[in-house]
Each structure stands twice: as structure tokens, then as C-alpha cells.
Scaffold this active site. Structure first.
Site, PDB file in Angstrom:
ATOM      1  N   LYS A  31       0.829  -1.196   0.000  1.00 12.35           N
ATOM      2  CA  LYS A  31       0.000   0.000   0.000  1.00 12.35           C
ATOM      3  C   LYS A  31       0.864   1.246   0.000  1.00 12.35           C
ATOM      4  CE  LYS A  31      -2.017   3.047   2.715  1.00 12.35           C
ATOM      5  NZ  LYS A  31      -2.929   3.829   3.564  1.00 12.35           N
ATOM      6  N   ASP A  58      -3.386   4.188  -2.259  1.00  9.58           N
ATOM      7  CA  ASP A  58      -4.493   4.558  -1.358  1.00  9.58           C
ATOM      8  C   ASP A  58      -4.520   6.067  -1.140  1.00  9.58           C
ATOM      9  OD1 ASP A  58      -6.604   4.343   0.413  1.00  9.58           O
ATOM     10  OD2 ASP A  58      -5.346   3.784   2.116  1.00  9.58           O
ATOM     11  N   LYS A  60      -7.501   7.719  -1.758  1.00  8.89           N
ATOM     12  CA  LYS A  60      -8.920   7.953  -1.435  1.00  8.89           C
ATOM     13  C   LYS A  60      -9.501   9.174  -2.151  1.00  8.89           C
ATOM     14  CE  LYS A  60      -8.540   5.813   3.141  1.00  8.89           C
ATOM     15  NZ  LYS A  60      -7.052   5.724   3.284  1.00  8.89           N
ATOM     16  N   ASP A  63     -13.721  13.850  -5.166  1.00 14.75           N
ATOM     17  CA  ASP A  63     -13.678  15.161  -5.831  1.00 14.75           C
ATOM     18  C   ASP A  63     -14.787  15.172  -6.877  1.00 14.75           C
ATOM     19  OD1 ASP A  63     -12.708  17.642  -6.888  1.00 14.75           O
ATOM     20  OD2 ASP A  63     -10.681  17.097  -6.277  1.00 14.75           O
ATOM     21  N   THR A 113     -12.462   2.772   8.812  1.00 12.53           N
ATOM     22  CA  THR A 113     -12.430   1.852   9.966  1.00 12.53           C
ATOM     23  C   THR A 113     -12.132   2.593  11.276  1.00 12.53           C
ATOM     24  OG1 THR A 113     -10.237   1.331   9.121  1.00 12.53           O
ATOM     25  CG2 THR A 113     -11.919  -0.334   8.850  1.00 12.53           C
ATOM     26  N   ARG A 192       0.499  -0.421  11.191  1.00 15.99           N
ATOM     27  CA  ARG A 192       1.200  -0.313  12.475  1.00 15.99           C
ATOM     28  C   ARG A 192       1.448  -1.616  13.218  1.00 15.99           C
ATOM     29  NH1 ARG A 192      -2.669   4.411  14.192  1.00 15.99           N
ATOM     30  NH2 ARG A 192      -3.909   3.120  12.794  1.00 15.99           N
TER      31      ARG A 192
HETATM   32  O1  C5P Z   1      -1.738   1.017  10.871  1.00 18.37           O
HETATM   33  P1  C5P Z   1      -3.001   0.371  10.440  1.00 18.37           P
HETATM   34  O2  C5P Z   1      -2.928  -1.140  10.390  1.00 18.37           O
HETATM   35  O3  C5P Z   1      -4.210   0.866  11.161  1.00 18.37           O
HETATM   36  O4  C5P Z   1      -3.107   0.816   8.924  1.00 18.37           O
HETATM   37  C1  C5P Z   1      -4.239   0.625   8.137  1.00 18.37           C
HETATM   38  C2  C5P Z   1      -3.951   1.218   6.795  1.00 18.37           C
HETATM   39  O5  C5P Z   1      -5.124   1.106   6.010  1.00 18.37           O
HETATM   40  C3  C5P Z   1      -3.584   2.699   6.851  1.00 18.37           C
HETATM   41  O6  C5P Z   1      -2.588   2.904   5.865  1.00 18.37           O
HETATM   42  C4  C5P Z   1      -4.860   3.422   6.486  1.00 18.37           C
HETATM   43  O7  C5P Z   1      -4.624   4.612   5.788  1.00 18.37           O
HETATM   44  C5  C5P Z   1      -5.538   2.398   5.573  1.00 18.37           C
HETATM   45  N1  C5P Z   1      -6.997   2.472   5.537  1.00 18.37           N
HETATM   46  C6  C5P Z   1      -7.790   2.410   6.666  1.00 18.37           C
HETATM   47  N2  C5P Z   1      -9.156   2.509   6.563  1.00 18.37           N
HETATM   48  C7  C5P Z   1      -9.727   2.641   5.367  1.00 18.37           C
HETATM   49  C8  C5P Z   1      -8.944   2.690   4.211  1.00 18.37           C
HETATM   50  C9  C5P Z   1      -7.566   2.600   4.330  1.00 18.37           C
HETATM   51  O8  C5P Z   1      -7.283   2.235   7.768  1.00 18.37           O
HETATM   52  N3  C5P Z   1     -11.032   2.678   5.255  1.00 18.37           N
END
Ligand code: C5P
Length: 213
Positions: A31, A58, A60, A63, A113, A192
């Protein structure tokens, strides 16, 4: 394709390259978001591709339809595997996105999320995305089965919000990797829980093994 997408949410090219090289046996898609792309530009795209891997862009998009359409044409020229748009951009925006010829896969975010969500709203947005011709949605692990039931098995569901254990952070709708896979996720996106460990490669291996059971 392997089902872990590793979120390269790091600020440094060398760190990203080390992660890609060391996790290559367990990850096929990485990603790429604004954190790294804004610092490294196209060089980071080239690095991931030179390592034989695919890119999930990603950014998102949300627009006016014409701008989103042209942004997706630009992403197509970069040669990415998939990208995200916000489903709240609405029907015209989603249809314009889907109309791009020879485009990457498009996944629409239902509800982030990190937000508490009403399942009815999530399903409404997933159905809209499907009707407009996008390939799938990004949604939490808690909604995978319902989305698959309502939108069909071939409609992709990609899930962030993956946690190996209970932690108190910004993600609100979470589950473990094995639960997400059991529920039918096509890919899980993990940042993370891998990046913040002492040995990210070992953590990816553990997640991979937990997923394949
Ligand atoms: O660190 P973590 O596991 O929470 O990362 C989740 C990744 O997924 C991040 O890069 C975040 O930007 C991405 N993401 C998200 N929720 C979404 C779409 C993408 O957490 N709906």
C-alpha cells in the site's frame, strides 16, 4: 496472490525498500499512500515495481467526477494494481471513476475503519459502489460477510482495521487477521501492527501463518 497488503506508512525511502525486500516472501501488494508518496514521488513506485511487486495506491479520491476520472487516468499511467475512492463521492463520481478504460482495480471506501459505523449505511454504500461498476470496497472486518452476501462473492472486500491483540488506537472496527480471512476478506491491509514492532519481517511471517491456519 497473497492476502496481506503491507501499508508502507513510513517516511523514508530506504526504510520502505528494506521492508519490501525483507517481506517479499509473504506480500505481493504494497500500500502506497500520501505519507510516502509525497516524500519520494515516482521513485517509490519504481522501487516497488523493480522488486516485482504490485501497488495499491491509497489516495482515497473524493472530488468532482471529471477530476477523479483524470486522477485515475494518471494512476493508470503509473501502472498501479488498485486504488481507492470514497463512496461518499456519490454516484456520478463513482461512475466516472469506473468508466476509465484499461484502469486499475477501484476499491471504494465505505466508512473509514477509524469511525463507528452503522451496518446499514456500510451496505448502502457498498451496493452503490457495485452498481456504479467499481470492483470492490474497503470496509472493516466486521462487515465482510454481509457485504459478500449482499454484493456477491466476486465483489472484492479489502479490510484494514486488523489488530493482533486489543490496542487502544484510532481504529474502531477491528478484528484479527484470521477472523478477517475466515469472514471472506480478499485482502487485509496492515500497517502499524507490523511497522511498530521490533522485527517487522517476523511479524509479517506470524500474520501470514495465522492467516493460512
Ligand atoms: O496502521 P493500520 O494497520 O491501522 O493501517 C491501516 C492502513 O489502512 C492505513 O494505511 C490506512 O490509511 C488504511 N486504511 C484504513 N481505513 C480505510 C482505508 C484505508 O485504515 N477505510
Amino acid at each position: 496472490m497473497k492476502k496481506i497488503i503491507l501499508a508502507l506508512d513510513v517516511c523514508d525511502f530506504n526504510k520502505a525498500e528494506k521492508l519490501v525486500k525483507e517481506t517479499a516472501s509473504y506480500v505481493d501488494v504494497y500500500k502506497l499512500g500520501p505519507i510516502l508518496l509525497l516524500r519520494c514521488g515516482e521513485e517509490i513506485v519504481k522501487m516497488i515495481k523493480d522488486n516485482g511487486k504490485e501497488i495499491f495506491l491509497d489516495l482515497k479520491f473524493h472530488d468532482i467526477p471529471a477530476t477523479v476520472k483524470r486522477a485515475i487516468e494518471s494512476a493508470r499511467e503509473l501502472g498501479v494494481f488498485s486504488l481507492t475512492v470514497h463512496s461518499v463521492g456519490g454516484e456520478d463520481m463513482l461512475r466516472a471513476a469506473a468508466s476509465v478504460k484499461n484502469r486499475p482495480k477501484i476499491w471504494a471506501v465505505t466508512v473509514l475503519t477509524s469511525q463507528v459505523a452503522n451496518r446499514k449505511e456500510v451496505i448502502k454504500r457498498a451496493k452503490l459502489a457495485k452498481v456504479c461498476g467499481v470492483d470492490g470496497v474497503i470496509s472493516s472486518p466486521l462487515e465482510i460477510a454481509l457485504i459478500k452476501k449482499e454484493c456477491g462473492r466476486e465483489f472484492d472486500v479489502i479490510t484494514p482495521g486488523i489488530r493482533l491483540e486489543k490496542v487502544d488506537d484510532d481504529q474502531k472496527r477491528v478484528a484479527t487477521p484470521e477472523v478477517a480471512i475466515k469472514e471472506g476478506a480478499d485482502f487485509i491491509v496492515v500497517g502499524r501492527p507490523i511497522l511498530d514492532t521490533v522485527d517487522p519481517t517476523e511479524t509479517v511471517r506470524i500474520i501470514y501463518n495465522r492467516m493460512i491456519g
